[in-house]
Design a protein around this motif. Structure first.
Motif: not given
Length: 151
Positions: A130-151
Motif C-alpha cells: 500500500r505504501e508503494e502505491t501511495a507515491q505521488p505521480l511524476s510530472a510525466e504521469e500527471e501530464a499524460r493523465l491530463r491528456e487522457i482526461l482532456g483537461d
C-alpha cells in the motif's frame, strides 16, 4: 414428571454401572488400584471413553485383564506396559510424549506458529504494498493523465 426424573437418574448412573459385580476384586486395595488404572485406559471400541465407564465387551475384557495382572502381583507400571505391548499406545488415554508420539504432540503447536508467521508476513507485505502505491505521480504521469482526461 416422576417417570422422567427416574429415567434421567438411570441414564446418569449408566456409566457407573459399567464395572460388573463379578469383576470387582475382594481386596479393596487391589480394586482401588484397578479402578485408578482403568481411568487412564481407553476403550478401543468407544474411543474417548475409559474402560471403567464403557459397557463394550472389549472394555470388560480389559478390566478383567487388569485385575488378573494385579492379582498376579504386577505393579501398576507393569500392567500398563503389558497392555501397551499388547494393544499399542492407543490404549492409553494420555499417550506418552516420546518417540513417534512426539511428532503428534509437537505438530499442532508447530502448525499454529507457522500459520501465525505466515499471517504476519502476509500482513507485512500487504502494508508495504500500500505504501508503494501511495507515491505521488511524476510530472510525466500527471501530464499524460491530463491528456487522457482532456483537461
Amino acid at each position: 414428571m416422576r417417570a422422567a426424573l427416574v429415567a434421567l437418574m438411570i441414564l446418569v448412573a449408566l456409566p457407573a454401572a459399567a464395572v460388573q459385580p463379578d469383576e470387582v476384586l475382594d481386596d479393596p486395595v487391589l480394586e482401588a488400584r484397578a479402578r485408578e488404572l482403568s481411568k487412564g485406559l481407553r476403550c478401543l471400541v468407544c474411543r474417548n471413553e475409559n474402560i471403567d465407564e464403557s459397557n463394550a465387551d472389549l472394555a470388560r475384557d480389559l478390566r478383567i485383564l487388569v485385575r488378573e495382572r494385579l492379582k498376579a502381583g504386577d505393579s501398576d507400571e507393569e500392567v500398563i506396559a503389558y497392555l501397551v505391548d499388547r494393544y499399542g499406545e492407543y490404549v492409553l488415554l494420555q499417550p506418552t510424549a516420546r518417540g513417534e508420539n512426539l511428532i503428534l504432540w509437537i505438530a499442532g503447536p508447530a502448525m499454529f506458529l507457522a500459520a501465525l508467521a505466515g499471517a504476519g508476513l502476509y500482513l507485512r507485505r500487504r502494508r508495504n504494498g500500500r505504501e508503494e502505491t501511495a507515491q505521488p505521480l511524476s510530472a510525466e504521469e500527471e501530464a499524460r493523465l491530463r491528456e487522457i482526461l482532456g483537461d
